[in-house]
Design a protein around this motif. Structure first.
Motif, PDB file in Angstrom:
ATOM      1  N   VAL A 122     -14.234   8.054  -6.204  1.00 23.55           N
ATOM      2  CA  VAL A 122     -14.022   6.638  -6.515  1.00 23.55           C
ATOM      3  C   VAL A 122     -13.939   5.866  -5.204  1.00 23.55           C
ATOM      4  O   VAL A 122     -13.737   6.439  -4.131  1.00 23.55           O
ATOM      5  CB  VAL A 122     -12.737   6.420  -7.334  1.00 23.55           C
ATOM      6  N   PHE A 123     -14.081   4.560  -5.300  1.00 19.75           N
ATOM      7  CA  PHE A 123     -14.094   3.717  -4.108  1.00 19.75           C
ATOM      8  C   PHE A 123     -12.825   3.869  -3.289  1.00 19.75           C
ATOM      9  O   PHE A 123     -12.849   3.837  -2.058  1.00 19.75           O
ATOM     10  CB  PHE A 123     -14.289   2.253  -4.524  1.00 19.75           C
ATOM     11  N   GLU A 124     -11.689   4.048  -3.976  1.00 20.94           N
ATOM     12  CA  GLU A 124     -10.408   4.168  -3.272  1.00 20.94           C
ATOM     13  C   GLU A 124     -10.384   5.345  -2.304  1.00 20.94           C
ATOM     14  O   GLU A 124      -9.591   5.370  -1.370  1.00 20.94           O
ATOM     15  CB  GLU A 124      -9.258   4.321  -4.280  1.00 20.94           C
ATOM     16  N   GLU A 125     -11.212   6.360  -2.541  1.00 20.48           N
ATOM     17  CA  GLU A 125     -11.211   7.561  -1.705  1.00 20.48           C
ATOM     18  C   GLU A 125     -12.139   7.451  -0.504  1.00 20.48           C
ATOM     19  O   GLU A 125     -12.160   8.348   0.330  1.00 20.48           O
ATOM     20  CB  GLU A 125     -11.603   8.782  -2.540  1.00 20.48           C
ATOM     21  N   THR A 126     -12.894   6.354  -0.418  1.00 21.42           N
ATOM     22  CA  THR A 126     -13.782   6.159   0.721  1.00 21.42           C
ATOM     23  C   THR A 126     -13.001   5.589   1.903  1.00 21.42           C
ATOM     24  O   THR A 126     -11.865   5.120   1.747  1.00 21.42           O
ATOM     25  CB  THR A 126     -14.918   5.188   0.365  1.00 21.42           C
ATOM     26  N   ALA A 127     -13.622   5.605   3.085  1.00 19.04           N
ATOM     27  CA  ALA A 127     -12.958   5.052   4.269  1.00 19.04           C
ATOM     28  C   ALA A 127     -12.665   3.566   4.080  1.00 19.04           C
ATOM     29  O   ALA A 127     -11.579   3.082   4.436  1.00 19.04           O
ATOM     30  CB  ALA A 127     -13.824   5.283   5.500  1.00 19.04           C
ATOM     31  N   HIS A 128     -13.630   2.833   3.527  1.00 18.66           N
ATOM     32  CA  HIS A 128     -13.435   1.398   3.299  1.00 18.66           C
ATOM     33  C   HIS A 128     -12.324   1.169   2.265  1.00 18.66           C
ATOM     34  O   HIS A 128     -11.431   0.326   2.444  1.00 18.66           O
ATOM     35  CB  HIS A 128     -14.744   0.760   2.827  1.00 18.66           C
ATOM     36  N   GLY A 129     -12.378   1.932   1.179  1.00 17.01           N
ATOM     37  CA  GLY A 129     -11.362   1.795   0.145  1.00 17.01           C
ATOM     38  C   GLY A 129      -9.972   2.130   0.650  1.00 17.01           C
ATOM     39  O   GLY A 129      -8.994   1.456   0.323  1.00 17.01           O
ATOM     40  N   LYS A 130      -9.877   3.170   1.480  1.00 21.86           N
ATOM     41  CA  LYS A 130      -8.571   3.558   2.021  1.00 21.86           C
ATOM     42  C   LYS A 130      -8.027   2.495   2.971  1.00 21.86           C
ATOM     43  O   LYS A 130      -6.809   2.242   3.004  1.00 21.86           O
ATOM     44  CB  LYS A 130      -8.673   4.900   2.730  1.00 21.86           C
ATOM     45  N   ALA A 131      -8.901   1.850   3.723  1.00 19.19           N
ATOM     46  CA  ALA A 131      -8.457   0.779   4.612  1.00 19.19           C
ATOM     47  C   ALA A 131      -7.861  -0.379   3.811  1.00 19.19           C
ATOM     48  O   ALA A 131      -6.833  -0.960   4.194  1.00 19.19           O
ATOM     49  CB  ALA A 131      -9.624   0.288   5.470  1.00 19.19           C
ATOM     50  N   ILE A 132      -8.490  -0.695   2.679  1.00 16.28           N
ATOM     51  CA  ILE A 132      -7.964  -1.759   1.815  1.00 16.28           C
ATOM     52  C   ILE A 132      -6.630  -1.328   1.210  1.00 16.28           C
ATOM     53  O   ILE A 132      -5.681  -2.114   1.130  1.00 16.28           O
ATOM     54  CB  ILE A 132      -8.980  -2.109   0.717  1.00 16.28           C
ATOM     55  N   TRP A 133      -6.556  -0.072   0.792  1.00 17.23           N
ATOM     56  CA  TRP A 133      -5.320   0.481   0.221  1.00 17.23           C
ATOM     57  C   TRP A 133      -4.156   0.344   1.200  1.00 17.23           C
ATOM     58  O   TRP A 133      -3.070  -0.102   0.841  1.00 17.23           O
ATOM     59  CB  TRP A 133      -5.577   1.937  -0.120  1.00 17.23           C
ATOM     60  N   LYS A 134      -4.396   0.715   2.457  1.00 15.45           N
ATOM     61  CA  LYS A 134      -3.337   0.624   3.466  1.00 15.45           C
ATOM     62  C   LYS A 134      -2.967  -0.834   3.730  1.00 15.45           C
ATOM     63  O   LYS A 134      -1.788  -1.157   3.932  1.00 15.45           O
ATOM     64  CB  LYS A 134      -3.780   1.327   4.750  1.00 15.45           C
ATOM     65  N   ALA A 135      -3.953  -1.716   3.714  1.00 19.21           N
ATOM     66  CA  ALA A 135      -3.666  -3.136   3.921  1.00 19.21           C
ATOM     67  C   ALA A 135      -2.827  -3.693   2.777  1.00 19.21           C
ATOM     68  O   ALA A 135      -1.893  -4.485   3.000  1.00 19.21           O
ATOM     69  CB  ALA A 135      -4.971  -3.922   4.050  1.00 19.21           C
ATOM     70  N   GLN A 136      -3.138  -3.282   1.548  1.00 23.62           N
ATOM     71  CA  GLN A 136      -2.354  -3.713   0.393  1.00 23.62           C
ATOM     72  C   GLN A 136      -0.899  -3.270   0.528  1.00 23.62           C
ATOM     73  O   GLN A 136       0.036  -4.025   0.233  1.00 23.62           O
ATOM     74  CB  GLN A 136      -2.960  -3.129  -0.888  1.00 23.62           C
ATOM     75  N   HIS A 137      -0.706  -2.043   0.991  1.00 25.44           N
ATOM     76  CA  HIS A 137       0.655  -1.543   1.159  1.00 25.44           C
ATOM     77  C   HIS A 137       1.380  -2.258   2.294  1.00 25.44           C
ATOM     78  O   HIS A 137       2.599  -2.458   2.222  1.00 25.44           O
ATOM     79  CB  HIS A 137       0.621  -0.031   1.407  1.00 25.44           C
ATOM     80  N   GLY A 138       0.643  -2.636   3.330  1.00 26.82           N
ATOM     81  CA  GLY A 138       1.261  -3.395   4.405  1.00 26.82           C
ATOM     82  C   GLY A 138       1.797  -4.727   3.921  1.00 26.82           C
ATOM     83  O   GLY A 138       2.912  -5.131   4.275  1.00 26.82           O
ATOM     84  N   VAL A 139       1.016  -5.404   3.098  1.00 25.32           N
ATOM     85  CA  VAL A 139       1.452  -6.687   2.531  1.00 25.32           C
ATOM     86  C   VAL A 139       2.642  -6.482   1.597  1.00 25.32           C
ATOM     87  O   VAL A 139       3.615  -7.255   1.622  1.00 25.32           O
ATOM     88  CB  VAL A 139       0.288  -7.362   1.783  1.00 25.32           C
ATOM     89  N   LEU A 140       2.573  -5.430   0.780  1.00 22.95           N
ATOM     90  CA  LEU A 140       3.678  -5.154  -0.141  1.00 22.95           C
ATOM     91  C   LEU A 140       4.971  -4.890   0.620  1.00 22.95           C
ATOM     92  O   LEU A 140       6.021  -5.465   0.297  1.00 22.95           O
ATOM     93  CB  LEU A 140       3.323  -3.942  -1.009  1.00 22.95           C
ATOM     94  N   PHE A 141       4.907  -4.049   1.650  1.00 21.63           N
ATOM     95  CA  PHE A 141       6.120  -3.716   2.392  1.00 21.63           C
ATOM     96  C   PHE A 141       6.691  -4.951   3.097  1.00 21.63           C
ATOM     97  O   PHE A 141       7.909  -5.127   3.158  1.00 21.63           O
ATOM     98  CB  PHE A 141       5.837  -2.616   3.402  1.00 21.63           C
ATOM     99  N   ALA A 142       5.820  -5.812   3.602  1.00 24.76           N
ATOM    100  CA  ALA A 142       6.277  -7.008   4.303  1.00 24.76           C
ATOM    101  C   ALA A 142       7.025  -7.964   3.379  1.00 24.76           C
ATOM    102  O   ALA A 142       7.788  -8.819   3.850  1.00 24.76           O
ATOM    103  CB  ALA A 142       5.087  -7.726   4.940  1.00 24.76           C
ATOM    104  N   SER A 143       6.837  -7.810   2.063  1.00 27.90           N
ATOM    105  CA  SER A 143       7.511  -8.701   1.119  1.00 27.90           C
ATOM    106  C   SER A 143       8.956  -8.283   0.846  1.00 27.90           C
ATOM    107  O   SER A 143       9.711  -9.027   0.218  1.00 27.90           O
ATOM    108  CB  SER A 143       6.728  -8.759  -0.200  1.00 27.90           C
TER     109      SER A 143
END
Length: 275
Positions: free
Chosen positions: A216-237
């Motif tokens: 799935v897209f989430e398992e690709t390098a691009h998808g994982k970069a987005i996943w980590k960015a999403q978590h960065g925003v979540l943690f900052a909240s």
């Protein structure tokens, strides 16, 4: 959803394999009953919310490591394992309400450490937002986020829709209906809106492994970069807590259960210094 095809396949294969355990409990709701498992008699209540399609058994290694020092509560959402259902597709809010019923029934009047993986992490986050007074600590294990599908579709709409189609071809009818309800909500404009988070201690665990053969897209390098960015925003909240990146796949609680146990102990009130 953001859980991988492999995780969903595992869930489908094990749905009917749930066995009885000591400490089973039933939570009666309107029209159906949820099956829960309780372990330990310690003073701290730990409630586990599993990923999409997964039951209580996925937390076995984590709960075993915690031992008798905690009161651990894991359950299967409606329609999974031995939990009943009213036959209707469940919204995010319906699942949050069911989680609240589990907490009210099995940890009445007490604050809990709430642990959620993937879709369960999204539910845990939403429950904490709505009921911060019930949360002693929040542990998010590679959680889904409300805004992730907007980010993924912006990056590669065709791949995301192809992944949806493939996943729908794998899921049993009832689980497929829940999945369709979920993506409808995550695709809505409201899902991309900013959400204020409660002032509770949080431990966020993020997987960083890129699959050699992504399903799935989430398992690709691009998808994982987005996943980590999403978590960065979540943690900052959140106003306080820790965020760890782990060299694992999506199922951190299976690949590195000690990391989850350490996160639980870090947010549990008995392990935090007094103010």
């Amino acid at each position: 959803m953001s859980s991988t095809f492999k995780a969903v396949l595992l869930a489908v294969m094990t749905m009917a394999a749930t066995v009885a355990h000591a400490g089973e409990a039933q939570v009666q709701l309107q029209g159906y009953v949820l099956q829960a498992e309780q372990t330990g008699n310690g003073p701290m209540d730990i409630v586990f919310e599993s990923g999409f399609g997964q039951g209580a058994g996925v937390w076995k290694a984590v709960i075993a490591d915690l031992g008798e020092q905690c009161h651990c509560i894991a359950y299967a959402r409606a329609g999974l394992g031995k939990s009943g259902t009213d036959g209707k597709p469940k919204t995010i809010q319906a699942h949050v309400d069911d989680l609240g019923a589990v907490i009210d029934s099995l940890a009445p009047g007490r604050k809990v450490v709430l642990v959620g993986h993937s879709y369960g992490g999204l539910l845990a986050t939403e429950f904490a937002r709505q009921h911060p007074e019930r949360i002693a600590g929040l542990v998010l294990v590679d959680p889904a986020t409300m805004s992730q599908r907007h980010a993924y579709i912006a990056a590669d709409r065709d791949r995301v829709l192809a992944d949806d189609k493939a996943l729908m071809g794998m899921l049993p009818a009832a689980m497929g209906a829940d999945y369709q309800m979920l993506i409808k909500q995550l695709d809505s404009p409201d899902a991309a809106s900013t959400r204020a988070m409660p002032d509770v201690p949080v431990a966020l665990l993020t997987s960083t492994q890129v699959a050699a053969d992504p399903m799935v897209f989430e398992e690709t390098a691009h998808g994982k970069a987005i996943w980590k960015a999403q978590h960065g925003v979540l943690f900052a909240s959140f106003s306080r807590g820790t965020h760890r990146y782990l060299a694992t796949g999506h199922n951190i609680h299976r690949e590195d259960p000690k990391a989850v146990v350490d996160a639980i102990r870090a947010v549990a009130p008995s392990s935090r210094p007094a103010n």
